[in-house]
Write an enzyme that holds these catalytic residues in place. Structure first.
Site, PDB file in Angstrom:
ATOM      1  N   SER A  87     -63.360 118.132  26.575  1.00 34.80           N
ATOM      2  CA  SER A  87     -63.849 118.048  27.953  1.00 34.80           C
ATOM      3  C   SER A  87     -63.024 117.097  28.808  1.00 34.80           C
ATOM      4  CB  SER A  87     -65.314 117.608  27.960  1.00 34.80           C
ATOM      5  OG  SER A  87     -66.108 118.504  27.224  1.00 34.80           O
ATOM      6  N   HIS A 141     -65.359 112.524  30.749  1.00 32.92           N
ATOM      7  CA  HIS A 141     -65.106 113.488  31.819  1.00 32.92           C
ATOM      8  C   HIS A 141     -64.456 112.805  33.020  1.00 32.92           C
ATOM      9  CE1 HIS A 141     -68.616 116.154  30.186  1.00 32.92           C
ATOM     10  NE2 HIS A 141     -67.570 116.124  29.378  1.00 32.92           N
TER      11      HIS A 141
END
Length: 283
Positions: free
Chosen positions: A202, A258
């Site tokens: 991610s 992220h």
């Protein structure tokens, strides 16, 4: 031939009624006589001329429509098929699936792997990542916490990787992807002061969002105005929604990774734009 010419001259002098009589009773006379009478009637327009109508062309065969699953398989195959200018995205996807397959073959649970198994396979376990084993900052980007985690990240990578690789090329994509993954892992280890055991691509994927944002804002790649606005809307809609989903999901979503990947990708995207602008020939 002479007889036919003689009959033609003879019948040219006959009345219509006489010609019709000869034509109707042609069996009583030699064939040439009846044929000459019919030809004369045709020339006078009293008998339709026999024409052979051409056969209509055969109808074109209707194309065989493929079932939806075959069309989906063909589309997916085209996205996964590498070429001279598109091979990093398929390679990264293959590495993710290869690592996952090896984990499953080593008796790691395919749906809910244990924390100890993730550490054994290279997760970003901060007590080790920040000290003796910094390579975990990168290897954790290729380890996933279950099949669902792998599939979700693979879909995002397939879409964003294809788009990004077409804009900046394979080499730039590879460098940015790996750097964003490491940047996300570092941010995660720094943010979680009590320790973290994080896995997944991610952070690297959010780095692709950051790159696209930088490219859209700086105009470093040739894009039309609608394409640039579309790219901006794509990033501005997807990034907040995915961050919010991570906050509301209640699961072990690592939004620190992220954001770290997003920031790394944005900075590298600005650097790419500056280099591209500097190397562009002056017109």
């Amino acid at each position: 031939m002479a007889a036919e010419s003689t009959f033609a001259e003879l019948f040219a002098q006959k009345t219509d009624a006489e010609l019709l009589y000869f034509a109707q009773n042609a069996r009583r006379y030699p064939p040439a006589l009846g044929q000459a009478a019919v030809r004369e009637l045709q020339q006078r327009g009293l008998v339709p001329t026999e024409t052979v109508e051409p056969l209509p062309p055969a109808p074109a065969a209707a194309p065989i429509e493929q079932p939806w699953y075959q069309q989906a398989a063909d589309t997916l195959g085209s996205l996964l098929r590498p070429s001279a200018s598109y091979y990093i995205t398929p390679l990264l996807l293959a590495l993710n699936f290869l690592v996952f397959a090896l984990m499953v073959l080593a008796d790691v649970d395919a749906f809910e792997p244990r924390a100890a198994d993730l550490i054994r396979w290279g997760s970003n376990f901060s007590p080790l990542s920040l000290h003796q084993q910094p390579w975990r900052l990168l290897t954790s980007c290729f380890v996933h916490g279950g099949l669902a985690h792998l599939l979700l990240n693979s879909l995002a990578l397939l879409f964003l990787g294809r788009l990004t690789e077409s804009l900046v090329g394979p080499r730039a994509l590879l460098l940015l992807y790996l750097a964003s993954g490491v940047g996300g892992s570092l941010t995660s280890a720094w943010w979680h002061t009590m320790g973290v055991n994080s896995v997944g691509a991610s952070g690297a994927i959010f780095g692709l969002y950051g790159l696209l944002l930088a490219l859209a804002l700086t105009g470093a790649v040739p894009l039309s105005r609608p394409q640039r606005y579309g790219l901006l809307w794509l990033v501005m809609l997807l990034v907040p929604s995915q961050l919010q989903a991570g906050l509301e999901g209640g699961g072990p979503t690592d939004n620190a990774a992220h954001l770290g990947g997003l920031l790394t990708g944005s900075l590298l995207g600005l650097l790419y734009a500056a280099v591209a602008r500097k190397s562009k020939p002056i017109e």
